[in-house]
Design a protein around this motif. Structure first.
Motif, PDB file in Angstrom:
ATOM      1  N   LYS A  47     -31.603 -39.625  23.276  1.00  0.00           N
ATOM      2  CA  LYS A  47     -31.451 -41.060  23.526  1.00  0.00           C
ATOM      3  C   LYS A  47     -32.767 -41.678  23.985  1.00  0.00           C
ATOM      4  N   GLU A  48     -33.481 -40.974  24.855  1.00  0.00           N
ATOM      5  CA  GLU A  48     -34.766 -41.483  25.345  1.00  0.00           C
ATOM      6  C   GLU A  48     -35.787 -41.564  24.221  1.00  0.00           C
ATOM      7  N   MET A  49     -35.764 -40.603  23.318  1.00  0.00           N
ATOM      8  CA  MET A  49     -36.682 -40.634  22.171  1.00  0.00           C
ATOM      9  C   MET A  49     -36.446 -41.880  21.331  1.00  0.00           C
ATOM     10  N   PHE A  50     -35.177 -42.169  21.023  1.00  0.00           N
ATOM     11  CA  PHE A  50     -34.895 -43.329  20.190  1.00  0.00           C
ATOM     12  C   PHE A  50     -35.199 -44.646  20.899  1.00  0.00           C
ATOM     13  N   GLU A  51     -35.083 -44.668  22.204  1.00  0.00           N
ATOM     14  CA  GLU A  51     -35.472 -45.871  22.942  1.00  0.00           C
ATOM     15  C   GLU A  51     -36.967 -46.125  22.776  1.00  0.00           C
ATOM     16  N   LYS A  52     -37.742 -45.058  22.641  1.00  0.00           N
ATOM     17  CA  LYS A  52     -39.194 -45.187  22.466  1.00  0.00           C
ATOM     18  C   LYS A  52     -39.566 -45.567  21.032  1.00  0.00           C
ATOM     19  N   THR A  53     -38.859 -44.997  20.066  1.00  0.00           N
ATOM     20  CA  THR A  53     -39.212 -45.265  18.666  1.00  0.00           C
ATOM     21  C   THR A  53     -38.739 -46.639  18.214  1.00  0.00           C
ATOM     22  N   GLY A  54     -37.606 -47.083  18.754  1.00  0.00           N
ATOM     23  CA  GLY A  54     -37.001 -48.300  18.221  1.00  0.00           C
ATOM     24  C   GLY A  54     -36.452 -48.026  16.827  1.00  0.00           C
ATOM     25  N   THR A  55     -36.265 -49.071  16.041  1.00  0.00           N
ATOM     26  CA  THR A  55     -35.677 -48.926  14.712  1.00  0.00           C
ATOM     27  C   THR A  55     -36.635 -48.221  13.756  1.00  0.00           C
ATOM     28  N   VAL A  56     -36.100 -47.285  12.992  1.00  0.00           N
ATOM     29  CA  VAL A  56     -36.880 -46.565  11.978  1.00  0.00           C
ATOM     30  C   VAL A  56     -36.132 -46.627  10.653  1.00  0.00           C
ATOM     31  N   ASP A  57     -36.836 -46.298   9.575  1.00  0.00           N
ATOM     32  CA  ASP A  57     -36.244 -46.360   8.239  1.00  0.00           C
ATOM     33  C   ASP A  57     -35.741 -45.012   7.744  1.00  0.00           C
ATOM     34  N   ALA A  58     -36.229 -43.952   8.368  1.00  0.00           N
ATOM     35  CA  ALA A  58     -35.774 -42.611   7.996  1.00  0.00           C
ATOM     36  C   ALA A  58     -35.937 -41.694   9.203  1.00  0.00           C
ATOM     37  N   ILE A  59     -34.984 -40.791   9.356  1.00  0.00           N
ATOM     38  CA  ILE A  59     -35.029 -39.805  10.435  1.00  0.00           C
ATOM     39  C   ILE A  59     -34.972 -38.431   9.785  1.00  0.00           C
ATOM     40  N   VAL A  60     -35.979 -37.623  10.052  1.00  0.00           N
ATOM     41  CA  VAL A  60     -36.104 -36.304   9.438  1.00  0.00           C
ATOM     42  C   VAL A  60     -36.159 -35.256  10.544  1.00  0.00           C
ATOM     43  N   CYS A  61     -35.297 -34.268  10.479  1.00  0.00           N
ATOM     44  CA  CYS A  61     -35.336 -33.187  11.462  1.00  0.00           C
ATOM     45  C   CYS A  61     -35.711 -31.878  10.779  1.00  0.00           C
ATOM     46  N   ILE A  62     -36.816 -31.303  11.230  1.00  0.00           N
ATOM     47  CA  ILE A  62     -37.256 -29.995  10.745  1.00  0.00           C
ATOM     48  C   ILE A  62     -37.430 -29.118  11.985  1.00  0.00           C
ATOM     49  N   ALA A  63     -36.414 -29.115  12.816  1.00  0.00           N
ATOM     50  CA  ALA A  63     -36.466 -28.423  14.099  1.00  0.00           C
ATOM     51  C   ALA A  63     -35.111 -27.812  14.403  1.00  0.00           C
ATOM     52  N   GLY A  64     -35.080 -26.994  15.445  1.00  0.00           N
ATOM     53  CA  GLY A  64     -33.840 -26.370  15.872  1.00  0.00           C
ATOM     54  C   GLY A  64     -33.989 -24.864  15.887  1.00  0.00           C
ATOM     55  N   GLU A  65     -33.425 -24.242  16.897  1.00  0.00           N
ATOM     56  CA  GLU A  65     -33.551 -22.796  17.008  1.00  0.00           C
ATOM     57  C   GLU A  65     -32.200 -22.112  17.032  1.00  0.00           C
ATOM     58  N   ALA A  66     -32.204 -20.822  16.715  1.00  0.00           N
ATOM     59  CA  ALA A  66     -31.027 -19.959  16.807  1.00  0.00           C
ATOM     60  C   ALA A  66     -31.539 -18.547  17.052  1.00  0.00           C
ATOM     61  N   LYS A  67     -30.777 -17.771  17.785  1.00  0.00           N
ATOM     62  CA  LYS A  67     -31.219 -16.425  18.131  1.00  0.00           C
ATOM     63  C   LYS A  67     -30.953 -15.449  16.993  1.00  0.00           C
ATOM     64  N   TRP A  68     -31.968 -14.639  16.702  1.00  0.00           N
ATOM     65  CA  TRP A  68     -31.843 -13.559  15.738  1.00  0.00           C
ATOM     66  C   TRP A  68     -31.693 -12.258  16.508  1.00  0.00           C
TER      67      TRP A  68
END
Length: 200
Positions: A47-68
């Protein structure tokens, strides 16, 4: 377009960022590096991130972890790492980010080949990837304001071969330009609810 890329300094993210920066205005977010720092496992941080970015035209996520780890060594808490980060982290980016995405904007999430072709020690990652695929297909039916959502699922990428080769015996490494094109298809194309598989 103004594009928010979460994970823009990672192995795949930096390649996608390099290409998109040629014609778009980028905001890069990451857990330890970027224009904005964010832990996608933390809803308040999103939520804090989006408050900083304001409106955007595309949101791309290339993140996230999982345990191997071997399945018989995985605890319930070990599974929750992937559930809270890669799965719910991306779900929450869509859930919260919808209020900050311009009309006709797009979400692009990231999974990988493990959803369809798991290898040893990937019960958590495979489970999470499969869950994201189902989420994207279902969410595409209900997103408002012309929003689109897709997910890019790649095989072992060339830039990660040295680190992961032993985990993927016999897998053909995917050229980075093919992976980047998958993201371009989602971001600049018109498709929605697509699982963009780049496995060969």
């Amino acid at each position: 377009m103004k594009i928010l890329i979460i994970g823009g300094h990672g192995t795949i993210g930096k390649r996608v960022t390099q290409h998109l920066s040629r014609k778009h205005d980028l905001v890069i977010a990451g857990r330890t590096k970027g224009d904005i720092l964010v832990d996608i496992a933390n809803t308040t941080a999103i939520k804090e991130m989006f408050e900083k970015t304001g409106t955007v035209d595309a949101i791309v996520c290339i993140a996230g972890e999982a345990k191997w780890a071997p399945f018989n060594e995985m605890t319930e808490e070990d599974f929750y790492i992937g559930i809270k980060s890669k799965l719910m982290g991306q779900v929450n980016l869509v859930r919260i980010g919808s209020a900050y995405l311009s009309d006709g904007g797009s979400f692009t999430l990231t999974t990988g080949i493990l959803a369809d072709d798991p290898v040893d020690m990937t019960t958590s990652a495979a489970m999470v990837n499969g869950g994201i695929h189902s989420f994207v297909k279902a969410a595409a039916l209900e997103l408002a304001n012309g929003h689109r959502i897709n997910v890019v699922a790649s095989g072992l990428v060339v830039d990660a071969v040295e680190k992961y080769r032993d985990y993927f015996p016999g897998h053909h490494p995917i050229p980075m330009d093919k992976v980047v094109n998958g993201y371009l298809r989602s971001i600049e194309g018109k498709g929605k609810g697509e699982i963009i598989r780049i496995y060969s």
